[in-house]
Design a protein around this motif. Structure first.
Motif, PDB file in Angstrom:
ATOM      1  N   ALA A   1     -76.380 -72.663  43.089  1.00  0.00           N
ATOM      2  CA  ALA A   1     -77.023 -73.694  43.907  1.00  0.00           C
ATOM      3  C   ALA A   1     -76.461 -73.682  45.328  1.00  0.00           C
ATOM      4  N   LYS A   2     -75.159 -73.510  45.459  1.00  0.00           N
ATOM      5  CA  LYS A   2     -74.548 -73.443  46.788  1.00  0.00           C
ATOM      6  C   LYS A   2     -75.073 -72.239  47.565  1.00  0.00           C
ATOM      7  N   SER A   3     -75.207 -71.136  46.878  1.00  0.00           N
ATOM      8  CA  SER A   3     -75.740 -69.938  47.519  1.00  0.00           C
ATOM      9  C   SER A   3     -77.184 -70.164  47.977  1.00  0.00           C
ATOM     10  N   GLY A   4     -77.968 -70.837  47.144  1.00  0.00           N
ATOM     11  CA  GLY A   4     -79.349 -71.136  47.509  1.00  0.00           C
ATOM     12  C   GLY A   4     -79.434 -72.022  48.740  1.00  0.00           C
ATOM     13  N   VAL A   5     -78.562 -73.030  48.812  1.00  0.00           N
ATOM     14  CA  VAL A   5     -78.537 -73.916  49.979  1.00  0.00           C
ATOM     15  C   VAL A   5     -78.226 -73.112  51.235  1.00  0.00           C
ATOM     16  N   ARG A   6     -77.214 -72.258  51.167  1.00  0.00           N
ATOM     17  CA  ARG A   6     -76.859 -71.431  52.330  1.00  0.00           C
ATOM     18  C   ARG A   6     -78.022 -70.535  52.744  1.00  0.00           C
ATOM     19  N   ASN A   7     -78.659 -69.911  51.762  1.00  0.00           N
ATOM     20  CA  ASN A   7     -79.751 -68.994  52.078  1.00  0.00           C
ATOM     21  C   ASN A   7     -80.945 -69.713  52.699  1.00  0.00           C
ATOM     22  N   TYR A   8     -81.299 -70.885  52.154  1.00  0.00           N
ATOM     23  CA  TYR A   8     -82.404 -71.649  52.751  1.00  0.00           C
ATOM     24  C   TYR A   8     -82.055 -72.122  54.152  1.00  0.00           C
ATOM     25  N   ALA A   9     -80.820 -72.576  54.356  1.00  0.00           N
ATOM     26  CA  ALA A   9     -80.412 -73.039  55.688  1.00  0.00           C
ATOM     27  C   ALA A   9     -80.531 -71.914  56.707  1.00  0.00           C
ATOM     28  N   MET A  10     -80.118 -70.719  56.314  1.00  0.00           N
ATOM     29  CA  MET A  10     -80.231 -69.592  57.229  1.00  0.00           C
ATOM     30  C   MET A  10     -81.699 -69.233  57.469  1.00  0.00           C
ATOM     31  N   ALA A  11     -82.483 -69.266  56.411  1.00  0.00           N
ATOM     32  CA  ALA A  11     -83.896 -68.923  56.540  1.00  0.00           C
ATOM     33  C   ALA A  11     -84.621 -69.900  57.463  1.00  0.00           C
ATOM     34  N   VAL A  12     -84.260 -71.181  57.404  1.00  0.00           N
ATOM     35  CA  VAL A  12     -84.899 -72.172  58.280  1.00  0.00           C
ATOM     36  C   VAL A  12     -84.672 -71.804  59.738  1.00  0.00           C
ATOM     37  N   THR A  13     -83.468 -71.343  60.057  1.00  0.00           N
ATOM     38  CA  THR A  13     -83.166 -71.005  61.453  1.00  0.00           C
ATOM     39  C   THR A  13     -83.883 -69.739  61.909  1.00  0.00           C
TER      40      THR A  13
ATOM     41  N   ALA B   1     -87.072 -68.983  60.797  1.00  0.00           N
ATOM     42  CA  ALA B   1     -88.509 -69.142  60.541  1.00  0.00           C
ATOM     43  C   ALA B   1     -89.324 -68.796  61.782  1.00  0.00           C
ATOM     44  N   GLY B   2     -90.424 -68.078  61.538  1.00  0.00           N
ATOM     45  CA  GLY B   2     -91.256 -67.610  62.649  1.00  0.00           C
ATOM     46  C   GLY B   2     -92.327 -68.587  63.081  1.00  0.00           C
ATOM     47  N   THR B   3     -92.705 -69.499  62.216  1.00  0.00           N
ATOM     48  CA  THR B   3     -93.758 -70.467  62.558  1.00  0.00           C
ATOM     49  C   THR B   3     -93.336 -71.858  62.100  1.00  0.00           C
ATOM     50  N   PRO B   4     -93.908 -72.895  62.707  1.00  0.00           N
ATOM     51  CA  PRO B   4     -93.597 -74.259  62.269  1.00  0.00           C
ATOM     52  C   PRO B   4     -93.955 -74.495  60.799  1.00  0.00           C
ATOM     53  N   GLU B   5     -95.016 -73.870  60.311  1.00  0.00           N
ATOM     54  CA  GLU B   5     -95.418 -74.038  58.914  1.00  0.00           C
ATOM     55  C   GLU B   5     -94.366 -73.469  57.969  1.00  0.00           C
ATOM     56  N   ILE B   6     -93.885 -72.284  58.292  1.00  0.00           N
ATOM     57  CA  ILE B   6     -92.848 -71.661  57.462  1.00  0.00           C
ATOM     58  C   ILE B   6     -91.561 -72.472  57.532  1.00  0.00           C
ATOM     59  N   LYS B   7     -91.218 -72.926  58.732  1.00  0.00           N
ATOM     60  CA  LYS B   7     -90.011 -73.739  58.890  1.00  0.00           C
ATOM     61  C   LYS B   7     -90.121 -75.018  58.062  1.00  0.00           C
ATOM     62  N   HIS B   8     -91.274 -75.660  58.066  1.00  0.00           N
ATOM     63  CA  HIS B   8     -91.478 -76.874  57.285  1.00  0.00           C
ATOM     64  C   HIS B   8     -91.313 -76.591  55.787  1.00  0.00           C
ATOM     65  N   THR B   9     -91.916 -75.510  55.319  1.00  0.00           N
ATOM     66  CA  THR B   9     -91.832 -75.148  53.899  1.00  0.00           C
ATOM     67  C   THR B   9     -90.387 -74.852  53.499  1.00  0.00           C
ATOM     68  N   LEU B  10     -89.708 -74.077  54.315  1.00  0.00           N
ATOM     69  CA  LEU B  10     -88.313 -73.742  54.008  1.00  0.00           C
ATOM     70  C   LEU B  10     -87.414 -74.975  54.060  1.00  0.00           C
ATOM     71  N   THR B  11     -87.691 -75.886  54.981  1.00  0.00           N
ATOM     72  CA  THR B  11     -86.917 -77.125  55.072  1.00  0.00           C
ATOM     73  C   THR B  11     -87.103 -77.963  53.814  1.00  0.00           C
ATOM     74  N   ARG B  12     -88.321 -78.008  53.312  1.00  0.00           N
ATOM     75  CA  ARG B  12     -88.593 -78.742  52.071  1.00  0.00           C
ATOM     76  C   ARG B  12     -87.827 -78.116  50.908  1.00  0.00           C
ATOM     77  N   HIS B  13     -87.848 -76.789  50.854  1.00  0.00           N
ATOM     78  CA  HIS B  13     -87.094 -76.097  49.796  1.00  0.00           C
ATOM     79  C   HIS B  13     -85.590 -76.332  49.945  1.00  0.00           C
ATOM     80  N   LEU B  14     -85.113 -76.377  51.171  1.00  0.00           N
ATOM     81  CA  LEU B  14     -83.695 -76.661  51.416  1.00  0.00           C
ATOM     82  C   LEU B  14     -83.335 -78.050  50.897  1.00  0.00           C
TER      83      LEU B  14
END
Length: 99
Positions: A27-39, A41-54
């Protein structure tokens, strides 16, 4: 592991603790990976989706942590107790019979 062997060796509770610890680490690894992915993100839609997953990953981490704390398997707010528990777990693992 055979339930008779688990009960005889006392490994039934240890197995649950090991599984919970592995889940917490994942779970900790997943949080780190989502946090990095949010930063990244290429589009606002992707950023929103990744933020929700985070946020969902953070909720899962909290649930696992709280469960482990309630069982006495995780002392997130007391480093000395956590180190002592880690040393005890290491000792238990080192003294397991080999097959």
């Amino acid at each position: 592991m055979n339930s008779i062997v688990e009960n005889f060796t006392g490994m039934n509770a240890m197995s649950d603790q090991v599984i919970a610890t592995d889940l917490l680490i994942s779970a900790k690894s997943g949080v780190r990976n989502y946090a990095m992915a949010v930063t990244e993100a290429g589009t606002p839609e992707i950023k929103h989706t990744l933020t929700r997953h985070l946020e969902e990953a953070l909720d899962m981490h909290e649930k696992i942590s709280n469960y482990m704390v309630s069982k006495g398997w995780y002392h997130a707010y007391n480093t000395k107790e956590q180190i002592q528990l880690n040393l005890q777990n290491i000792s238990t693992a080192m003294n397991l019979p080999t097959l």
